[in-house]
Design an enzyme around this catalytic site. Structure first.
Site, mmCIF file in Angstrom:
data_model
loop_
_atom_site.group_PDB
_atom_site.id
_atom_site.type_symbol
_atom_site.label_atom_id
_atom_site.label_comp_id
_atom_site.label_asym_id
_atom_site.label_seq_id
_atom_site.Cartn_x
_atom_site.Cartn_y
_atom_site.Cartn_z
ATOM 1 N N PRO A 9 0.801 -1.225 0.000
ATOM 2 C CA PRO A 9 0.000 0.000 0.000
ATOM 3 C C PRO A 9 0.838 1.281 0.000
ATOM 4 O O PRO A 9 1.901 1.339 0.622
ATOM 5 C CB PRO A 9 -0.813 -0.108 1.296
ATOM 6 C CG PRO A 9 -0.072 -1.073 2.143
ATOM 7 C CD PRO A 9 0.566 -2.053 1.188
ATOM 8 N N ASN A 10 0.325 2.249 -0.719
ATOM 9 C CA ASN A 10 0.898 3.604 -0.815
ATOM 10 C C ASN A 10 2.175 3.688 -1.649
ATOM 11 O O ASN A 10 2.683 4.786 -1.874
ATOM 12 C CB ASN A 10 1.158 4.216 0.584
ATOM 13 C CG ASN A 10 -0.116 4.373 1.379
ATOM 14 O OD1 ASN A 10 -1.110 4.876 0.846
ATOM 15 N ND2 ASN A 10 -0.116 3.943 2.621
ATOM 16 N N ARG A 17 5.542 10.964 -2.319
ATOM 17 C CA ARG A 17 5.257 10.660 -0.933
ATOM 18 C C ARG A 17 6.522 10.763 -0.069
ATOM 19 O O ARG A 17 7.510 10.072 -0.364
ATOM 20 C CB ARG A 17 4.737 9.220 -0.904
ATOM 21 C CG ARG A 17 4.675 8.587 0.428
ATOM 22 C CD ARG A 17 4.434 7.079 0.308
ATOM 23 N NE ARG A 17 4.225 6.570 1.640
ATOM 24 C CZ ARG A 17 4.517 5.354 2.045
ATOM 25 N NH1 ARG A 17 5.001 4.475 1.199
ATOM 26 N NH2 ARG A 17 4.327 4.987 3.280
ATOM 27 N N TYR A 22 11.609 8.358 1.155
ATOM 28 C CA TYR A 22 11.474 7.342 0.103
ATOM 29 C C TYR A 22 12.083 7.744 -1.242
ATOM 30 O O TYR A 22 12.078 6.944 -2.175
ATOM 31 C CB TYR A 22 9.993 6.976 -0.075
ATOM 32 C CG TYR A 22 9.376 6.399 1.178
ATOM 33 C CD1 TYR A 22 9.868 5.215 1.727
ATOM 34 C CD2 TYR A 22 8.333 7.044 1.834
ATOM 35 C CE1 TYR A 22 9.332 4.687 2.889
ATOM 36 C CE2 TYR A 22 7.783 6.523 2.998
ATOM 37 C CZ TYR A 22 8.286 5.346 3.527
ATOM 38 O OH TYR A 22 7.762 4.821 4.674
ATOM 39 N N ASN A 71 7.473 -6.005 -0.851
ATOM 40 C CA ASN A 71 7.537 -4.873 0.071
ATOM 41 C C ASN A 71 6.119 -4.710 0.611
ATOM 42 O O ASN A 71 5.273 -4.096 -0.042
ATOM 43 C CB ASN A 71 7.998 -3.598 -0.638
ATOM 44 C CG ASN A 71 8.105 -2.429 0.339
ATOM 45 O OD1 ASN A 71 7.609 -2.503 1.461
ATOM 46 N ND2 ASN A 71 8.735 -1.357 -0.089
ATOM 47 N N ALA A 74 3.177 -0.773 4.944
ATOM 48 C CA ALA A 74 2.685 -0.690 6.327
ATOM 49 C C ALA A 74 2.174 -2.034 6.859
ATOM 50 O O ALA A 74 2.190 -2.271 8.078
ATOM 51 C CB ALA A 74 1.585 0.362 6.419
ATOM 52 N N GLU A 95 11.885 -10.159 1.761
ATOM 53 C CA GLU A 95 11.222 -8.933 2.225
ATOM 54 C C GLU A 95 12.082 -7.724 1.874
ATOM 55 O O GLU A 95 13.290 -7.728 2.135
ATOM 56 C CB GLU A 95 11.023 -9.017 3.742
ATOM 57 C CG GLU A 95 10.377 -7.794 4.347
ATOM 58 C CD GLU A 95 10.279 -7.883 5.872
ATOM 59 O OE1 GLU A 95 10.546 -8.967 6.441
ATOM 60 O OE2 GLU A 95 9.965 -6.850 6.483
ATOM 61 N N HIS A 97 12.445 -3.340 1.809
ATOM 62 C CA HIS A 97 12.006 -1.982 2.182
ATOM 63 C C HIS A 97 12.958 -0.971 1.586
ATOM 64 O O HIS A 97 14.181 -1.182 1.576
ATOM 65 C CB HIS A 97 11.978 -1.820 3.709
ATOM 66 C CG HIS A 97 11.051 -2.784 4.362
ATOM 67 N ND1 HIS A 97 9.687 -2.605 4.359
ATOM 68 C CD2 HIS A 97 11.285 -3.961 4.984
ATOM 69 C CE1 HIS A 97 9.121 -3.628 4.976
ATOM 70 N NE2 HIS A 97 10.057 -4.479 5.355
ATOM 71 N N ARG A 104 13.967 3.803 12.202
ATOM 72 C CA ARG A 104 12.873 4.775 12.200
ATOM 73 C C ARG A 104 12.039 4.633 13.489
ATOM 74 O O ARG A 104 12.572 4.317 14.526
ATOM 75 C CB ARG A 104 12.038 4.589 10.922
ATOM 76 C CG ARG A 104 12.872 4.827 9.650
ATOM 77 C CD ARG A 104 12.047 4.631 8.398
ATOM 78 N NE ARG A 104 10.919 5.561 8.348
ATOM 79 C CZ ARG A 104 9.891 5.439 7.513
ATOM 80 N NH1 ARG A 104 9.872 4.445 6.631
ATOM 81 N NH2 ARG A 104 8.909 6.314 7.535
HETATM 82 C C1 DQA Z 1 8.319 0.756 3.717
HETATM 83 C C2 DQA Z 1 8.495 0.975 5.225
HETATM 84 C C3 DQA Z 1 7.166 0.855 5.935
HETATM 85 O O1 DQA Z 1 7.332 1.062 7.331
HETATM 86 C C4 DQA Z 1 6.195 1.896 5.410
HETATM 87 O O2 DQA Z 1 4.927 1.734 6.010
HETATM 88 C C5 DQA Z 1 6.082 1.900 3.932
HETATM 89 C C6 DQA Z 1 7.296 1.691 3.130
HETATM 90 C C7 DQA Z 1 9.644 0.977 2.961
HETATM 91 O O3 DQA Z 1 9.722 0.532 1.824
HETATM 92 O O4 DQA Z 1 10.558 1.619 3.481
HETATM 93 O O5 DQA Z 1 5.031 2.179 3.371
HETATM 94 O O6 DQA Z 1 7.928 -0.590 3.519
#
Ligand code: DQA
Length: 142
Positions: A9-10, A17, A22, A71, A74, A95, A97, A104
């Site tokens: 998501p997002n 964003r 990011y 990825n 959240a 996994e 990120h 963080r």
């Molecule tokens: C994320 C890290 C997560 O904590 C966050 O909610 C994201 C992006 C990252 O790629 O750094 O949406 O997965």
């Protein structure tokens, strides 16, 4: 060799964003870099971006692939359902990120996914996906 890459998501908002965290590259730009490396490595890469947990579960369960790169965004920190889906598929999962989730907020340090993944790549920006692709290639070459 087929690799499924799921952006959670997002991540469709990348480039707009929280760019201090990011970066400024859009998801399309990142996907182009992934596809270019996949072609070099001889990997058939299928990339999806999904905002809802249920759609992510469907993709994990139904798609035809050898390695999963995910990825979970959240959902990393909340989703036992995604954790269980990965545990159920009996395929290696990596996994990913963009940011270093361990440097963080406290709530980001917990990943429900890490314990069912082969490993976690966190903190290298878009390169996290490229490193994961190389890891996937090596996993299947072993
Ligand atoms: C994320 C890290 C997560 O904590 C966050 O909610 C994201 C992006 C990252 O790629 O750094 O949406 O997965």
């Amino acid at each position: 060799m087929k690799v499924l890459i799921i952006h959670g998501p997002n991540l469709n908002l990348l480039g707009k964003r929280e760019t201090d965290i990011y970066g400024t590259r859009s998801l399309d730009e990142i996907n182009n870099a992934i596809l270019s490396l996949a072609a070099d490595l001889g990997i058939d890469a299928n990339i999806v971006q999904l905002n809802s947990e249920g759609e992510i579960l469907d993709a994990i369960q139904k798609s035809n692939y050898d390695v999963l790169i995910i990825n979970p965004a959240a959902y990393t920190h909340t989703s036992i359902a995604i954790r269980d889906a990965i545990a159920a598929i009996n395929k290696p999962a990596i996994e990913v990120h963009l940011s270093n989730i361990h440097s963080r907020e406290e709530f980001r340090k917990k990943s429900f996914i890490a314990e069912v993944a082969i490993g976690q790549i966190s903190g290298f920006g878009p390169d996290s996906y490229l490193l994961a692709l190389r890891a996937a290639k090596n996993l299947l070459s072993q």
